[in-house]
Structures are given as C-alpha cells and as structure tokens.
Design an enzyme around this catalytic site. Sequence first.
Site, PDB file in Angstrom:
ATOM      1  N   ALA A   1       0.845  -1.205   0.000  1.00  0.00           N
ATOM      2  CA  ALA A   1       0.000   0.000   0.000  1.00  0.00           C
ATOM      3  C   ALA A   1       0.873   1.245   0.000  1.00  0.00           C
ATOM      4  O   ALA A   1       0.626   2.204  -0.753  1.00  0.00           O
ATOM      5  CB  ALA A   1      -0.925  -0.012   1.209  1.00  0.00           C
TER       6      ALA A   1
ATOM      7  N   ALA B   1       8.013   5.242  12.649  1.00  0.00           N
ATOM      8  CA  ALA B   1       7.103   6.334  12.996  1.00  0.00           C
ATOM      9  C   ALA B   1       6.541   6.047  14.381  1.00  0.00           C
ATOM     10  O   ALA B   1       6.146   4.924  14.677  1.00  0.00           O
ATOM     11  CB  ALA B   1       5.975   6.421  11.978  1.00  0.00           C
TER      12      ALA B   1
ATOM     13  N   ASP C   1       0.880  -0.483  14.578  1.00  0.00           N
ATOM     14  CA  ASP C   1       1.380   0.864  14.931  1.00  0.00           C
ATOM     15  C   ASP C   1       0.507   1.982  14.343  1.00  0.00           C
ATOM     16  O   ASP C   1       0.182   2.947  15.030  1.00  0.00           O
ATOM     17  CB  ASP C   1       2.813   1.089  14.411  1.00  0.00           C
ATOM     18  CG  ASP C   1       3.804   0.075  14.943  1.00  0.00           C
ATOM     19  OD1 ASP C   1       3.367  -0.942  15.505  1.00  0.00           O
ATOM     20  OD2 ASP C   1       5.018   0.299  14.786  1.00  0.00           O
TER      21      ASP C   1
ATOM     22  N   ARG D   1     -12.341 -18.708   4.027  1.00  0.00           N
ATOM     23  CA  ARG D   1     -11.204 -18.892   4.925  1.00  0.00           C
ATOM     24  C   ARG D   1     -11.651 -19.019   6.379  1.00  0.00           C
ATOM     25  O   ARG D   1     -11.067 -19.774   7.156  1.00  0.00           O
ATOM     26  CB  ARG D   1     -10.227 -17.722   4.778  1.00  0.00           C
ATOM     27  CG  ARG D   1      -9.516 -17.764   3.449  1.00  0.00           C
ATOM     28  CD  ARG D   1      -8.542 -16.607   3.305  1.00  0.00           C
ATOM     29  NE  ARG D   1      -7.721 -16.794   2.118  1.00  0.00           N
ATOM     30  CZ  ARG D   1      -6.701 -16.011   1.789  1.00  0.00           C
ATOM     31  NH1 ARG D   1      -6.378 -14.985   2.541  1.00  0.00           N
ATOM     32  NH2 ARG D   1      -5.999 -16.245   0.708  1.00  0.00           N
TER      33      ARG D   1
ATOM     34  N   GLU E   1      -3.740  -2.766   4.741  1.00  0.00           N
ATOM     35  CA  GLU E   1      -4.258  -3.571   5.854  1.00  0.00           C
ATOM     36  C   GLU E   1      -4.492  -2.747   7.122  1.00  0.00           C
ATOM     37  O   GLU E   1      -5.204  -3.177   8.023  1.00  0.00           O
ATOM     38  CB  GLU E   1      -3.288  -4.734   6.135  1.00  0.00           C
ATOM     39  CG  GLU E   1      -3.908  -5.831   6.976  1.00  0.00           C
ATOM     40  CD  GLU E   1      -2.951  -6.985   7.269  1.00  0.00           C
ATOM     41  OE1 GLU E   1      -1.934  -7.138   6.560  1.00  0.00           O
ATOM     42  OE2 GLU E   1      -3.233  -7.731   8.219  1.00  0.00           O
TER      43      GLU E   1
END
Length: 479
Positions: free
Chosen positions: A42, A183, A256, A308, A439
């Site tokens: 991403a 970060a 995070d 799943r 995500e």
Amino acid sequence: MKFARLAILSLFAGLFGMGAYAQPAPERVVNTDIVVIGAGGAGFNAAVTAAQAKAKVIMLEKMPTIGGATIISGGSMNFPDPKLQEPKGIKDSPDIMYRQTLDAGDNRGDPALVRVLADNAPELKQWYESLGLVWADRVFEPFGGLFPRGHNSGATTAGRDYVRVLNDEAKKLGVEIRTNTRAVSLIRDGANGSVYGVKAEDKEGKITFLAKAVVIATGGFSGNVEMRMKYDPRLDKSFHTTANPSGKAVDFNTGDGILMGEHVGAELVGMDYIQLIPWYGGRAIDYVGGDVWVNSEGKRFVNEGGRRDKIADAILAAKGQFCWVITDDQSIKNSTVESKLKTGLIKKANTIEEMAKGMDMDAKVLRATLERYNKFAALKQDPDFGKTTFTQLINKPPYYYGMERENVHFTEGGLHITPRTEVLDVDGKIIPGLYAAGEVTGGVHGDNRAGGNSLAAISVFGRIAGKNAAALVAAGSDE
Ligand code: ADP
C-alpha cells in the site's frame, strides 16, 4: 505514588541543576510534501502515485528491509480480466466482484469502499504492466478466493515481484526511502485540525518529518498479541503469524498505524474480524481445485474451496487442530515446495499406502476418501461438502502431502476511511491531511476477506491515497 515520586525527582533535578551539563542532541527536522509510513504494498502504491504527480515523497520503514507482508505474500491478486476468463467460460465484471466481495464478508464491508475496490481492480493489470510486471498467462481461484479471478506473475513467483517493480519506479521518481526509521506518532492540530507531520526514531535518535499530507500504510496487527486478544480473545500467543510462522523471527505487523491514528482521534472499524489461514507449510499449491484435505483419520472434513473463516473454524475444531493436505503430480506447485521437501514439511509418496503410513492413518480409509473425492472431481460436484472448483483428479503419483495448522494472517479491521482514503475521526469528520491505505484500514473486507482481494485492495487504495495526498499538496501550493 509513581507520579509523586517523579515530581520529587524532577524537583531535585531542577534544584541542583542536574542535566545542566547534558548536551541535548539538536532536533532533526525534515520537510517534505508527503510522508508515507510503511514500505509495503500500500505504501509503495501511494508513494509512486504521488511521486508521479510530482510530489516530494519520503517513505518511513521501521524494518531494515522494504516490502512488509506484501513481499512475502503468495502474490495472488484478484481482478476481472475477460481476456483470460472468457475463453474458460468464466463470466466476470466489477459488479460481480462487488457482490461477491460483500457476500464473502457477510455484508459487513462498507459498500462504498467495496465499490471502489471492484471498479478500480481491472486497471491493476495495466498499472502493474506499466511498471514492468509481466503477468502469467493464467487465471486461477486463490485459496479462499471463492471465484477464479486470481492473477500473479507466474507459478513460482510471489508478492516479491510487485514490490520489485514498485521499488524500481519509486527510485526512478526520486522517492526517498528511509529504512530503520520507525514512525512513533502523528503531529496534529495544524490549520483546521490537520495532521502535518510524523515523529519518528531512527538509529541516531528522534527525528521529525513535517509534511503537507501523511499516508498511513503500516499494515495490520496480526503480530501484536495483546491487541489481537483485545478483539478476539482466542488468539493468544500460541498462534504464530503467517509473516513469522516459526515464531522466531520479527513480527513487524504490530498495529502501529492504527494506534497512532487512534491517538489523534481516528475511528476504528471491524476490529473483531481477524483472519487465520493454514500456513504450517503443508500446502504444495496456492490455488483451489488441485488438493484434498483430510483429518487425522484420513477423512475429508471441509470444503477445501470454501471461505477462509469456515476452513479455520473446521481445522480448529478437528482433533489436534491440524489436517493433512494432499495433491499429486499434476498440480502446479508453489515456489516453496522444493525447500519444504528438503525440510520434510512436505513429503512425496508413490502409493496411497505409503502416504497413509507417513500420516499415521488407516490406508483403507484414505483410499476410500480419495476414490470418493475423485468421483466428485470427475463430475465437478461435491455432495459431501459443496466444493465447486475442481481443476483435476488426485490420482497421479507421486503424491505430495503435508500437515497444516492455522496461523494468524490478516486483520480486516482498522482505520475508518472514506472512498478517497481520508481518515475519519470518531465523530465521522475527515481528519485533514491524513490518509490511510492497505491492511491498516478497516471496512473493505467485512468479516471474511476473499483470498486475492488483499493485494488488489492495497494497490487500489494505495494509489487513491497517493493521488489525493498529491492533490492536496498541489492545492496548497496554488494558494
Ligand atoms: P500493506 O499490505 O497494507 O501494504 P505491509 O505489511 O505490506 O502492509 O506493509 C506495512 C509496512 O509498514 C511493513 O513493512 C512494516 O514494517 C511497516 N511499518 C509498520 N509499522 C511501522 C512504523 N511504526 N513505522 C514505519 N514503518 C512501519
């Protein structure tokens, strides 16, 4: 008590001038247009898209290497591609992908976000080609994908190829990638309450990045045991992640970005939905149709091509919480088979009897299971468990078999975003200057992500984040 003691200590420090000789390191401040936090799929999509729009981009990556979960993923990416699908009699379209994605997640996904995913997915083919990726001439049903719209760069390559081409392009465009730079927090409360920077830490200490826009692309929280148990108490430390199956390496996917966002007022959605997949190492193929799964007695127990979450539930309910996965000579093996044959995670056998012995089960039961399965495969109908995708019979030795257990794979919840990837606060208002993709976000996949939709979503939303962050920068410089 603790606070009182601290207060007394600092009073003494003040009185006696303690610290007067300490030389505080000069504060390091770096200015840029856009900071992208996280150098996974991403993040790279956002950075490259923003840099193509002429923005100055710095990427922060806490690990020594780039790529995140994307680089180690199986590489299956879903998008409708009539050119490959139609000759196989597969009818697909963005509308079909939209409906199926919502259905797979029990309609817990945000329809507006799913619409964006489905409508933009077809362009991914051309997007990655423009970066130099060569797609395999093949369409398949990824594990848990529920439909044959999966693509990758070839049977023996994985997520690495996406990261490779994105990284090449990022370098060409002058994106600055700072690895070993974590970060720590977002800087908010600029004009209109905007986010205008990131506090971080690298090998030399603290460092501040000031920017006109920040994109959070830090991935999920599969590797943060405390955080995942907060939302799904079953997932204690006995479960390893797919990013760190041995449990001996580092779990970098620790939530995070979700925590940093929450700290500046962002809303979280879908946090309870955490996906497990079989990742112990016994699967020799990454697509649906070419393997049969049996329990410790040698009996089938689930639709191998099912959702799943249903497969995870069935394996967790099986004796010993494991199963065996069996394929044969005819299937297209994944890239890890050779090394797994060496370590013994996957074994070969020339007969059903030899295989049954290796799995410590009754050969007659296993033989009966395979015969029944092959009858279903020939008719492409499974009255026992409802499997619908069969690419072959499993009857050509050597057989390949391996044990499977469930690992924590993907966290479907995260920061609440708009279809433009703006991050929303708990009052439903946009936090100016802050974007998120991948995500780290929630609301796209509902309560069960279809296999192959992650790489599509991180790419689609990463690009949108990059485009909108760059537009914000451009609008600011016009003023
Ligand atoms: P996605 O699939 O959403 O792109 P990935 O797991 O591929 O997610 O990438 C996320 C990346 O973000 C990983 O490389 C991870 O190490 C990095 N990351 C996570 N937290 C931080 C942080 N605090 N600072 C910098 N990088 C981070």
